[in-house]
Design an enzyme around this catalytic site. Structure first.
Site, PDB file in Angstrom:
ATOM      1  N   HIS A  57      45.506  39.380  43.350  1.00 24.87           N
ATOM      2  CA  HIS A  57      45.250  38.102  42.684  1.00 24.87           C
ATOM      3  C   HIS A  57      46.510  37.584  41.980  1.00 24.87           C
ATOM      4  O   HIS A  57      46.744  37.844  40.796  1.00 24.87           O
ATOM      5  CB  HIS A  57      44.107  38.249  41.678  1.00 24.87           C
ATOM      6  CG  HIS A  57      43.555  36.940  41.230  1.00 24.87           C
ATOM      7  ND1 HIS A  57      42.215  36.670  41.137  1.00 24.87           N
ATOM      8  CD2 HIS A  57      44.168  35.789  40.853  1.00 24.87           C
ATOM      9  CE1 HIS A  57      42.027  35.431  40.735  1.00 24.87           C
ATOM     10  NE2 HIS A  57      43.212  34.877  40.541  1.00 24.87           N
ATOM     11  N   ASP A 301      46.003  38.358  37.989  1.00 22.65           N
ATOM     12  CA  ASP A 301      45.834  36.902  37.905  1.00 22.65           C
ATOM     13  C   ASP A 301      47.118  36.270  37.343  1.00 22.65           C
ATOM     14  O   ASP A 301      47.072  35.370  36.496  1.00 22.65           O
ATOM     15  CB  ASP A 301      44.612  36.506  37.072  1.00 22.65           C
ATOM     16  CG  ASP A 301      44.226  35.032  37.278  1.00 22.65           C
ATOM     17  OD1 ASP A 301      44.891  34.351  38.074  1.00 22.65           O
ATOM     18  OD2 ASP A 301      43.260  34.578  36.640  1.00 22.65           O
TER      19      ASP A 301
END
Ligand code: DOR
Length: 421
Positions: A57, A301
């Site tokens: 991610h 992320d």
């Protein structure tokens, strides 16, 4: 090119052991360990050697937003953080919703990436979580899976259609769970801090309601379903139940959700991301989740923005923080050294499991495997200084944090792509 690595403490499928190993044409070899056979000999000095980290991610921002990050700068940051593989999110311009658009990104990856970069294709044709599906079939051979990350898929019918198509193609649906009808202008967790400081909150329900909906759809369709950046205790409980039922459901969370809570928030854009850092109870549930296998992956992320975009406080800044250059040290310091999980478990969460779940090449420091590995000094202490990041993004809530463990060297297909000296 032949390199001999002496005195490693290496990760194998049966734990850590002390060993020398050779790298010949990008492959790990244990058969011939004589100095004279090699072009160079590197003494690892009893440091730990683990399989290259894998982050499923990451936002690399190219094509479209190269003022925030480029594939070159993002993969340099990844290599510095110990990663040899990242999967790149599709909130880009052009949006990778068909092969023509995806090719723009693939061309830059070919030219500029220092490590493996595998893109995601979108679920919807404009990555808005609404409207028509993307051209999944024509992208299937080049993508790790399909996601609209940054946006949740807003209707049950559309998500079901997407899952049926992904199932046909044998690719995972990777979901950013966010019901926009429950956001109401929120930008940090709807909890004590928001209440006390007059901020608009994002409810936990906006996440878990979609987790609940999608688990039911995954059951109906049989698709492989992976949930992005899980942040709430309710989501953890739902995923645990789904796994008990044997559904093909997996999940990731990120270092900031495992180590911070809304009591730690400051009036600073460096603390703003979506989903937001939540309550103490949520953090405890996430930790329980990685301990009992409910959550099998730690991803970053990594979401770089410009200085300007992150300088407008909690309300005005863009959502997103960087993570590639701090994830391992933060997790080692705050989870392993505190006895929450073992180093072996951390390696699984950050390297072995993501590769398994996403059907990527497996990496062990064993004979015949690709030489994708990371050398770490677990004793080294340092203070995180985001101005020293090679990522173009500097926003992290961990700035100024004292951590233990430092990445010394990252080797990708036998070549050193990062070295501290
Ligand atoms: O904080 C976030 N930033 N969350 C997302 O889902 C998207 C990401 C971005 O692209 O900046």
């Amino acid at each position: 090119m032949k390199t001999l690595y002496r005195n490693g403490f290496i990760y194998t499928s049966s734990g850590f052991k002390r060993a020398d190993f050779g790298v010949i044409d990008g492959i790990i070899r244990f058969s011939c360990l004589d100095d004279s056979f090699y072009d160079s000999v590197i003494d690892i000095n009893n440091k730990y050697v683990i399989p290259g980290l894998a982050d499923v991610h990451v936002h690399l921002r190219e094509p479209g937003f190269s003022y925030k990050e480029t594939i070159r700068s993002g993969t340099m940051a990844a290599a510095k953080g110990g990663y040899t593989l990242v999967a790149s999110m599709p909130n880009l311009k052009p949006v990778p919703s068909n092969l023509e658009n995806l090719n723009v990104q693939l061309d830059i990856i070919k030219k500029d990436a220092l490590i493996d970069v595998i893109p995601y294709g979108t679920i919807t044709d404009n990555q808005s979580g609404r409207g028509e599906l993307s051209k999944m079939a024509e992208m299937q051979d080049y993508v790790i899976g399909f996601t609209d990350d940054g946006k949740g898929v807003q209707s049950k019918e559309l998500m079901k259609e997407a899952m049926l198509e992904a199932k046909k193609l044998n690719k995972p649906i990777v979901a950013h769970c966010e019901d926009e009808s429950l956001i109401n202008g929120g930008y940090i967790h709807e909890g004590e801090y928001a209440l006390q400081h007059g901020h608009a909150g994002i409810s936990s329900k906006s996440e878990w309601i979609d987790v609940q909906r999608d688990i039911e759809l995954a059951k109906q369709t049989g698709v492989q379903y992976h949930i992005c950046h899980v942040s709430t205790k309710e989501s953890v409980a739902l995923i645990r139940e789904a796994k008990k039922k044997g559904l093909r459901v997996t999940a990731e969370t990120a270092p900031h959700y495992l180590t911070l809570c809304d009591e730690d928030l400051r009036e600073d854009g460096y603390f703003k991301m979506n989903p937001p850092i939540r309550s103490k109870e949520d953090r405890a549930a996430l930790i329980e989740g990685i301990k009992d296998g409910t959550i099998e992956v730690i991803a970053t992320d990594h979401a770089p923005h410009s200085k300007e975009e992150k300088s407008k406080g909690l309300k005005g800044s863009s959502f997103g923080i960087v993570g590639l250059e701090t994830a391992f040290s933060i997790m080692y310091t705050k989870l392993v050294l505190k006895g929450v999980i073992t180093l072996e478990e951390l390696v699984k969460l950050m390297s072995v499991n993501p590769r398994k779940i996403f059907n990527l090449k497996e990496i062990y420091i064993e004979d015949g495997y690709s030489a994708d590995f990371t050398v770490i000094d677990l004793e080294k202490e340092y203070v995180i200084d985001s101005e020293k990041f090679v990522s173009m993004g500097k926003a992290t809530p961990f700035n100024g944090e004292k951590v233990k463990s430092e990445i010394m060297r990252t080797v990708y297909q036998g070549n050193t792509v990062f070295s501290i000296d």
